[in-house]
Design a protein around this motif. Structure first.
Motif, mmCIF file in Angstrom:
data_model
loop_
_atom_site.group_PDB
_atom_site.id
_atom_site.type_symbol
_atom_site.label_atom_id
_atom_site.label_comp_id
_atom_site.label_asym_id
_atom_site.label_seq_id
_atom_site.Cartn_x
_atom_site.Cartn_y
_atom_site.Cartn_z
ATOM 1 N N LYS A 112 1.629 11.966 15.877
ATOM 2 C CA LYS A 112 2.123 12.063 14.494
ATOM 3 C C LYS A 112 1.874 13.455 13.924
ATOM 4 N N VAL B 105 6.536 9.378 12.656
ATOM 5 C CA VAL B 105 6.052 8.590 13.790
ATOM 6 C C VAL B 105 5.349 7.337 13.242
ATOM 7 N N MET C 233 -1.289 -0.444 12.001
ATOM 8 C CA MET C 233 -1.442 -0.586 10.547
ATOM 9 C C MET C 233 -0.534 -1.676 9.990
ATOM 10 N N ARG D 109 -2.049 -4.810 7.896
ATOM 11 C CA ARG D 109 -1.651 -5.192 6.531
ATOM 12 C C ARG D 109 -1.217 -6.650 6.467
ATOM 13 N N LYS E 71 -3.186 -9.725 4.456
ATOM 14 C CA LYS E 71 -2.406 -10.471 3.461
ATOM 15 C C LYS E 71 -2.426 -11.972 3.771
ATOM 16 N N GLU F 273 -11.789 -1.461 6.863
ATOM 17 C CA GLU F 273 -11.522 -0.462 5.829
ATOM 18 C C GLU F 273 -10.951 -1.143 4.585
ATOM 19 N N LYS F 274 -10.108 -2.179 4.845
ATOM 20 C CA LYS F 274 -9.428 -2.846 3.726
ATOM 21 C C LYS F 274 -10.295 -3.941 3.104
ATOM 22 N N VAL F 275 -10.939 -4.735 3.947
ATOM 23 C CA VAL F 275 -11.801 -5.810 3.433
ATOM 24 C C VAL F 275 -13.121 -5.772 4.206
ATOM 25 N N THR F 276 -14.115 -5.150 3.583
ATOM 26 C CA THR F 276 -15.395 -4.895 4.252
ATOM 27 C C THR F 276 -16.035 -6.174 4.793
ATOM 28 N N SER F 277 -15.864 -7.262 4.061
ATOM 29 C CA SER F 277 -16.552 -8.501 4.438
ATOM 30 C C SER F 277 -15.847 -9.293 5.530
ATOM 31 N N GLU G 135 6.768 -6.469 10.476
ATOM 32 C CA GLU G 135 6.124 -5.601 9.485
ATOM 33 C C GLU G 135 6.352 -4.125 9.838
ATOM 34 N N SER H 101 9.774 -3.124 8.726
ATOM 35 C CA SER H 101 9.817 -2.902 7.274
ATOM 36 C C SER H 101 9.315 -1.496 6.958
ATOM 37 N N GLU H 102 8.282 -1.062 7.675
ATOM 38 C CA GLU H 102 7.774 0.300 7.473
ATOM 39 C C GLU H 102 8.824 1.335 7.887
ATOM 40 N N MET I 62 11.514 1.555 5.206
ATOM 41 C CA MET I 62 11.068 2.320 4.037
ATOM 42 C C MET I 62 11.011 3.817 4.325
ATOM 43 N N ARG J 144 16.757 -2.172 -1.321
ATOM 44 C CA ARG J 144 16.457 -2.856 -0.055
ATOM 45 C C ARG J 144 16.308 -4.361 -0.257
ATOM 46 N N MET K 287 2.286 0.919 2.206
ATOM 47 C CA MET K 287 2.594 1.541 3.493
ATOM 48 C C MET K 287 2.365 3.051 3.465
ATOM 49 N N GLU L 225 -12.718 -0.707 0.465
ATOM 50 C CA GLU L 225 -13.342 -1.627 -0.487
ATOM 51 C C GLU L 225 -14.608 -1.053 -1.114
#
Lengths: 272, 272
Positions: free
Chosen positions: A85, A92, A97, A101, A105, A132-136, A210, A213-214, A217, B101, B217, B228
């Motif tokens: 990238k 790229v 990821m 995501r 979700k 990184e997103k949800v520590t627990s 997913e 979708s990226e 976008m 979209r 994204m 978090e």
């Protein structure tokens, strides 16, 4: 309007699951796919070798004039995405990821399973990204080295496949997972068996949808989408291995005649 | 990990519908919102003036150290997005492509309606974007200049609102639309009335949710997401108009005390 194709690379036929979603979501785009079937699986290979092979595939597609690269392979994404990238002038996209995501979700109890190749599991890419997103979050990872060969040999509908999937996933059954990431693009071809083994209450995450979708976008974000007038419904397929098996799986999974061409990668055989 | 806030700008309180989705989808991020309530509505203003006002809002938020800018206003997106995106070093997201979209995905008969301000309708941004994707689409656009004032005056639950929405949308009823884009971020506050008038078979597209998926994204794509541990559940609100009305609508729509601060934009009053 930009008629250049979007490039997809994978260690073999796993990326078909991503291309299938691309054909559905992006009917105006042209595609070019390269599966490195001759050197598949990537999972057990050393990191440096996977990076080298991924560069060889990337360079082949760059010469074909792609406008975006999708690394439709978790093993390659986990070790080579950042480097590629950074060095390429075109966008790229990897598959980790988007899968992360979708899993974050979907989960309700933050107990997420990840199945993938040895390389992907060893990289701990999903685990890092999820935490990184949800520590627990609790993340349980399991390498399933037997799955890719089942798919590549077109045995994914067989009773042998069912037995292997059952035996491999057994350790996950007691983990109280509500979400399982199919952390290898080959695995959605085994989806129904995996769902049977894990039970209907476990949400399976197929990063393909997913990821596309990226892609969709980013095509808009970088203003490189094709429009309907420029669409040729064009998909070209290349493999470094047997075109016969490759085309059979494409027919089964994509419902189309891939008419793939065989190429050679690496060393002096680097085809264009 | 990047704790800098994501900035949102709108002509008034319409962007709340986008921020609401951001608070839900991106619980680890910090936000900063600026509504130019004193100069709202933007819809009837000349293009050049909307561009100028959008730059003034953008510059205010840049001084606050935002890592990404969301132009949560269709009128501003339609005339200023490209210019601002080109000049800023941080990612800039508008609301028109996400809405497009979602609409193209939702429609089955390719008969898509767009309601928006005079400025948005005059720009034909949605029409161009939709036809780029599906040439054969029929797009019917209607300016609804009375809707924004209803929302900004906190009258969107009133019977007057119902009457105005009914009378305004009447010409669309005979158009055989199956999808209607709420092409102004204020309009989701009138959603239930709009749905009643259009009938339950018409899918309403609120670009907020889709816009925040794009933000999510891009945070990953550019590696600027917060994790978090860095989250402060922090949202700061600024308005150029009455903080009283602004905070009332925030309480009603976002379910939280905005405790907004009033600032001045333009001329020598350009606050920081």
């Amino acid at each position: 309007m930009n008629e250049q194709p979007i490039g997809f690379i994978d260690s073999g036929v796993g990326g078909f699951t991503v291309v299938k979603e691309a054909m559905k979501q992006l009917p105006n785009e042209n595609f070019i796919y390269l599966g490195d079937t001759a050197r598949c699986p990537y999972g057990p290979r050393p990191k440096e070798q996977v990076i080298q092979f991924t560069w060889e595939m990337t360079n082949f597609l760059l010469k074909k004039g792609i406008k975006m690269l999708v690394i439709a392979c978790n093993t390659a994404t986990s070790v080579a995405l950042n480097e590629i990238k950074e060095k390429l002038q075109i966008p790229v996209v990897g598959v980790i990821m988007p899968g992360t995501r979708a899993a974050v979700k979907a989960t309700k109890n933050n107990q997420i399973g990840v199945i993938g190749t040895e390389g992907t599991v060893k990289s701990a890419s999903y685990e890092h990204a999820i935490k990184e997103k949800v520590t627990s979050s609790q993340v349980v990872s399991l390498a399933c080295p037997k799955f890719v060969p089942i798919v590549e040999s077109n045995q994914f509908h067989s009773s042998v496949a069912k037995k292997i999937v059952f035996e491999t996933l057994l350790p996950l059954k007691s983990k109280n997972l509500d979400t399982l990431i199919l952390g290898c693009t080959h695995y959605p071809l085994l989806r129904s068996v995996i769902q049977d083994v894990m039970g209907k209450d476990v949400t399976l995450i197929d990063s393909g949808a997913e990821t596309i979708s990226e892609v969709s976008m980013l095509l808009d974000y970088f203003d490189i989408a094709n429009n309907e007038n420029g669409a040729k419904e064009n998909a070209q397929f290349y493999t470094t291995g047997s075109t016969y098996l490759f085309d059979q799986i494409a027919q089964d999974w994509l419902g189309k005649n891939a008419s793939s061409k065989q190429i050679h990668l690496g060393g002096t055989n680097d085809a264009t």
